[in-house]
Scaffold this motif. Structure first.
Motif, short mmCIF file in Angstrom:
data_model
loop_
_atom_site.label_atom_id
_atom_site.label_comp_id
_atom_site.label_asym_id
_atom_site.label_seq_id
_atom_site.Cartn_x
_atom_site.Cartn_y
_atom_site.Cartn_z
N TYR A 4 4.94 49.43 37.56
CA TYR A 4 5.24 50.19 38.63
C TYR A 4 4.99 51.74 37.91
O TYR A 4 5.35 51.97 36.76
CB TYR A 4 6.68 50.13 39.19
CG TYR A 4 6.77 48.88 39.68
CD1 TYR A 4 6.27 48.72 41.01
CD2 TYR A 4 7.57 48.03 39.32
CE1 TYR A 4 6.22 47.41 41.71
CE2 TYR A 4 7.66 46.62 39.83
CZ TYR A 4 7.03 46.36 41.11
OH TYR A 4 7.24 45.43 41.65
N PHE A 49 4.05 55.13 42.94
CA PHE A 49 4.28 56.17 44.12
C PHE A 49 3.29 57.22 43.96
O PHE A 49 3.01 57.74 43.09
CB PHE A 49 5.72 56.60 43.88
CG PHE A 49 6.77 55.44 43.94
CD1 PHE A 49 7.10 55.08 45.43
CD2 PHE A 49 7.51 55.25 43.21
CE1 PHE A 49 7.94 54.21 45.48
CE2 PHE A 49 8.65 54.32 43.55
CZ PHE A 49 8.83 53.72 44.73
N ILE A 62 2.56 54.89 48.78
CA ILE A 62 2.54 54.10 47.64
C ILE A 62 0.70 53.77 47.37
O ILE A 62 0.31 53.48 48.74
CB ILE A 62 3.21 52.58 47.82
CG1 ILE A 62 4.45 53.12 47.89
CG2 ILE A 62 2.67 51.55 47.03
CD1 ILE A 62 5.47 51.77 48.30
N ILE A 122 7.65 53.68 36.05
CA ILE A 122 8.83 53.48 36.85
C ILE A 122 9.32 52.03 36.49
O ILE A 122 8.73 51.03 36.75
CB ILE A 122 8.53 53.79 38.37
CG1 ILE A 122 8.17 55.02 38.73
CG2 ILE A 122 9.84 53.62 39.18
CD1 ILE A 122 8.91 56.22 38.53
N TRP A 127 11.96 51.22 40.89
CA TRP A 127 10.97 51.16 42.33
C TRP A 127 11.82 50.48 43.61
O TRP A 127 11.66 50.92 44.45
CB TRP A 127 9.72 50.09 41.67
CG TRP A 127 9.13 49.98 42.78
CD1 TRP A 127 8.72 49.08 43.58
CD2 TRP A 127 7.90 50.66 42.90
NE1 TRP A 127 7.94 48.95 44.44
CE2 TRP A 127 7.16 49.97 44.21
CE3 TRP A 127 7.15 51.70 42.43
CZ2 TRP A 127 6.06 50.55 44.48
CZ3 TRP A 127 6.01 52.42 42.75
CH2 TRP A 127 5.42 51.62 44.00
N CYS A 131 12.17 52.43 46.90
CA CYS A 131 11.50 51.85 48.11
C CYS A 131 12.67 51.99 49.23
O CYS A 131 12.26 52.44 50.28
CB CYS A 131 10.98 50.71 47.97
SG CYS A 131 9.25 50.81 47.16
#
Length: 138
Positions: A4, A49, A62, A122, A127, A131
């Motif tokens: 991520y 992101f 995203i 991340i 993450w 989210c």
């Protein structure tokens, strides 16, 4: 295993709406060695992101790595790289930098510690939390 990331763009230069309209776009113009090294580490299928820097200072969507690092065609010289990022989805609720900074769970996050870095990893835990803060269940 998916990694991520967070990628930053000034919305007056390239916005989330432009990313959505393009669908897939080369992430060019990175001129920081640390950010370039992060681009080099990205793999197909990794998620990131999309963050509006300067104006807004918020996570808005995203994207997914669709093509791994290759020479940045906008670089006049040097060992600069880019990746292709594909639009995945917007966040139903934007997550502001102020909100992230106010949460002690994010104290060690690169967005808080190295706010000028334009491409950053991340953690999986961050993450998931971001989210959820952005209105996504999973």
């Amino acid at each position: 295993m998916v990694a991520y990331w967070l990628v930053k763009s000034e919305p007056d230069a390239f916005s989330w709406d432009q990313q959505v309209a393009k669908g897939t776009e080369p992430w060019t113009g990175v001129r920081s060695h640390a950010a370039r090294n992060n681009l080099k580490t990205m793999r197909n299928g990794d998620l990131a992101f999309f963050y509006h820097s300067n104006v807004g200072k918020e996570i808005v969507g995203i994207v997914e790595v669709e093509r791994e690092a290759y020479p940045d065609p906008t670089a006049a010289s040097g060992d600069w790289l880019c990746v292709d990022l594909k639009t995945v989805r917007p966040l139903p609720i934007s997550v502001s930098l102020a909100t992230v900074r106010a949460d002690p769970e994010f104290a060690d996050m690169a967005l808080v510690r190295q706010s000028r870095l334009s491409v950053m990893p991340i953690s999986p835990a961050h993450w998931v939390r971001l989210c959820r803060m952005g209105g996504l269940k999973d």
